[in-house]
Design a protein around this motif. Sequence first.
Motif, short mmCIF file in Angstrom:
data_model
loop_
_atom_site.label_atom_id
_atom_site.label_comp_id
_atom_site.label_asym_id
_atom_site.label_seq_id
_atom_site.Cartn_x
_atom_site.Cartn_y
_atom_site.Cartn_z
N ALA A 8 11.85 9.55 -11.35
CA ALA A 8 13.04 9.04 -12.05
C ALA A 8 14.12 10.12 -12.18
CB ALA A 8 12.64 8.50 -13.42
N CYS A 9 13.70 11.37 -12.41
CA CYS A 9 14.71 12.43 -12.63
C CYS A 9 15.01 13.19 -11.35
CB CYS A 9 14.26 13.37 -13.74
SG CYS A 9 12.97 14.52 -13.24
N GLY A 10 14.39 12.79 -10.22
CA GLY A 10 14.71 13.44 -8.94
C GLY A 10 13.91 14.71 -8.68
N ALA A 11 12.99 15.08 -9.58
CA ALA A 11 12.15 16.27 -9.34
C ALA A 11 11.16 15.99 -8.20
CB ALA A 11 11.40 16.65 -10.61
N PHE A 12 10.71 14.74 -8.11
CA PHE A 12 9.83 14.31 -7.02
C PHE A 12 10.56 13.28 -6.18
CE2 PHE A 12 6.20 15.03 -10.28
CZ PHE A 12 6.15 16.38 -9.96
N ARG A 13 10.22 13.23 -4.88
CA ARG A 13 10.94 12.26 -4.05
C ARG A 13 10.37 10.85 -4.27
NH1 ARG A 13 7.64 14.49 -0.54
NH2 ARG A 13 6.31 13.16 0.74
N SER A 14 11.25 9.86 -4.12
CA SER A 14 10.85 8.46 -4.32
C SER A 14 9.94 8.02 -3.18
CB SER A 14 12.07 7.56 -4.36
OG SER A 14 12.72 7.73 -5.59
N GLN A 15 8.81 7.43 -3.51
CA GLN A 15 7.89 6.91 -2.52
C GLN A 15 6.94 5.96 -3.24
OE1 GLN A 15 5.28 10.00 -0.93
NE2 GLN A 15 5.70 11.34 -2.65
N ASN A 16 6.09 5.29 -2.48
CA ASN A 16 5.12 4.38 -3.10
C ASN A 16 4.26 5.18 -4.09
OD1 ASN A 16 2.56 3.06 -3.54
ND2 ASN A 16 3.15 1.61 -1.95
N ILE A 17 4.37 4.82 -5.37
CA ILE A 17 3.75 5.68 -6.38
C ILE A 17 2.22 5.56 -6.38
CG2 ILE A 17 3.99 4.04 -8.31
CD1 ILE A 17 4.62 6.56 -10.07
N SER A 18 1.68 4.37 -6.08
CA SER A 18 0.21 4.23 -6.07
C SER A 18 -0.41 5.04 -4.94
CB SER A 18 -0.19 2.77 -5.95
OG SER A 18 0.19 2.08 -7.11
N VAL A 19 0.23 4.99 -3.77
CA VAL A 19 -0.27 5.78 -2.63
C VAL A 19 -0.21 7.26 -2.99
CG1 VAL A 19 0.20 6.47 -0.25
CG2 VAL A 19 0.36 4.06 -0.89
N ALA A 20 0.92 7.69 -3.55
CA ALA A 20 1.09 9.10 -3.91
C ALA A 20 0.08 9.52 -4.97
CB ALA A 20 2.52 9.35 -4.41
N LEU A 21 -0.07 8.70 -5.99
CA LEU A 21 -0.99 9.01 -7.09
C LEU A 21 -2.42 9.21 -6.59
CD1 LEU A 21 -1.74 9.02 -10.20
CD2 LEU A 21 -2.08 6.56 -9.97
N HIS A 22 -2.92 8.25 -5.81
CA HIS A 22 -4.31 8.35 -5.39
C HIS A 22 -4.53 9.50 -4.41
CE1 HIS A 22 -4.40 4.13 -6.98
NE2 HIS A 22 -5.34 4.75 -7.66
N SER A 23 -3.53 9.76 -3.57
CA SER A 23 -3.68 10.87 -2.63
C SER A 23 -3.66 12.21 -3.35
CB SER A 23 -2.59 10.81 -1.56
OG SER A 23 -2.86 9.71 -0.70
N VAL A 24 -2.77 12.34 -4.33
CA VAL A 24 -2.70 13.61 -5.07
C VAL A 24 -3.98 13.81 -5.90
CG1 VAL A 24 -1.55 14.74 -7.02
CG2 VAL A 24 -0.21 13.91 -5.08
N LEU A 25 -4.45 12.76 -6.53
CA LEU A 25 -5.68 12.90 -7.33
C LEU A 25 -6.86 13.28 -6.43
CD1 LEU A 25 -5.61 10.04 -10.01
CD2 LEU A 25 -5.51 12.52 -10.37
N LEU A 26 -6.93 12.67 -5.25
CA LEU A 26 -8.05 12.99 -4.37
C LEU A 26 -7.90 14.41 -3.82
CD1 LEU A 26 -10.51 11.40 -3.76
CD2 LEU A 26 -9.52 10.66 -1.63
N MET A 27 -6.65 14.81 -3.54
CA MET A 27 -6.41 16.16 -3.05
C MET A 27 -6.90 17.20 -4.05
SD MET A 27 -2.92 17.89 -1.70
CE MET A 27 -2.08 17.93 -3.27
N VAL A 28 -6.55 17.03 -5.32
CA VAL A 28 -6.97 18.05 -6.29
C VAL A 28 -8.46 17.95 -6.59
CG1 VAL A 28 -4.66 18.19 -7.31
CG2 VAL A 28 -6.39 16.78 -8.42
N ASN A 29 -9.07 16.82 -6.29
CA ASN A 29 -10.51 16.67 -6.50
C ASN A 29 -11.34 17.07 -5.28
OD1 ASN A 29 -10.95 15.87 -9.22
ND2 ASN A 29 -9.94 13.94 -8.75
N ALA A 30 -10.68 17.54 -4.22
CA ALA A 30 -11.42 17.91 -3.00
C ALA A 30 -12.57 18.88 -3.29
CB ALA A 30 -10.47 18.48 -1.94
N PRO A 31 -12.39 19.86 -4.21
CA PRO A 31 -13.52 20.78 -4.45
C PRO A 31 -14.79 20.10 -4.96
CG PRO A 31 -11.49 21.74 -5.31
CD PRO A 31 -11.17 20.31 -4.93
#
Lengths: 198, 198
Positions: free
Chosen positions: A144-167
């Motif tokens: 909303a404030c432009g700090a992150f780029r606009s994209q499908n938020i569910s796709v982004a959310l699940h990918s980021v959560l899985l990325m940080v959970n890779a360990p």
Amino acid sequence: MSRAKSEVLDAAAEVFMTLGAEAASIDDVARHLGATKGRIYHHFPSKGVLLAEVCLRAADFAHRAVHPVLDPDLPPDVQLRQMVCAHIPAVLGSLPYHKVILQSFVGMSQKSTTALERSLLADIRQERKAYETLFRDVISRGMACGAFRSQNISVALHSVLLMVNAPVFWYQPRAEDSTDFMTDLSEQLADMAVAALQ
Amino acid sequence: MSRAKSEVLDAAAEVFMTLGAEAASIDDVARHLGATKGRIYHHFPSKGVLLAEVCLRAADFAHRAVHPVLDPDLPPDVQLRQMVCAHIPAVLGSLPYHKVILQSFVGMSQKSTTALERSLLADIRQERKAYETLFRDVISRGMACGAFRSQNISVALHSVLLMVNAPVFWYQPRAEDSTDFMTDLSEQLADMAVAALQ
């Protein structure tokens, strides 16, 4: 939670992780604990309930660690970084619990039979959703404030959560792992999570 | 591979995904296929071998899709983007295979007993490693030329691979999914993967 109950959960998480929750029995948990089956049934009426309580506690470990750093006044990228840095040590410090959660993600979850088990499964879904929502909110605020780029938020959310959970997939606790190791790992993953969204 | 063998593998992947490879039996696969157990044993001597062949084929689907886009002359960020864009549709088009692979990642893999099964498991590890190496190489090349920032490459590699594989956890094939849907999803994940490394 009583110390006795906590010890049973720790043993169950360890045994479910190693043998798989499907294959493991209350007998296996009792053997690992050096206790009688009675001691386990004293706290948990069935394997299904024991498994559900392990999954609930997994979410609780992460939630308790991240809660203190939540601050709606922080810029979204700073907030996300702090959340990831709190999340990683909490999750890797209770690794067997999160490995068991992973099993349930890939469709290995025990069929629930009793009303108590079904109600616990609903609690788990709700806990998981509440935890995800913390991350969804900060990503949404960033978009909303432009700090992150606009994209499908569910796709982004699940990918980021899985990325940080890779360990959770590769991490093997070792005696020589220092606080520095955990800090470096957390910061690298926090950097990657923020960068992925920018 | 013969069409008959391929059909058995497709059915096995589906059944192992749904019931879990541990819990599923050759009987379940035969029932799903509307065939006799004999038809399955004609191609695969045991459930262990059948499971191993499903896992091997999972890696093969991804490998075949990514191989044609490999070009050492491309800038690393462009190369990585192309690899992710080839990877996503291939993996989501053979989803049950990759769900079964995920089960084995979380420690649910069948104990191997026969020499043939052990040798197949070694093949799977080698295939997986070879596929990871394609991504490791492009990330390493990107770090060397400054296109990607320097960081622990193993941590970065596994996190990026898991990030782009996140849809394996949540994707449900639907009739209305268009080519556009798959293209948008692939491009979003490719953007996130490249950004995470920059």
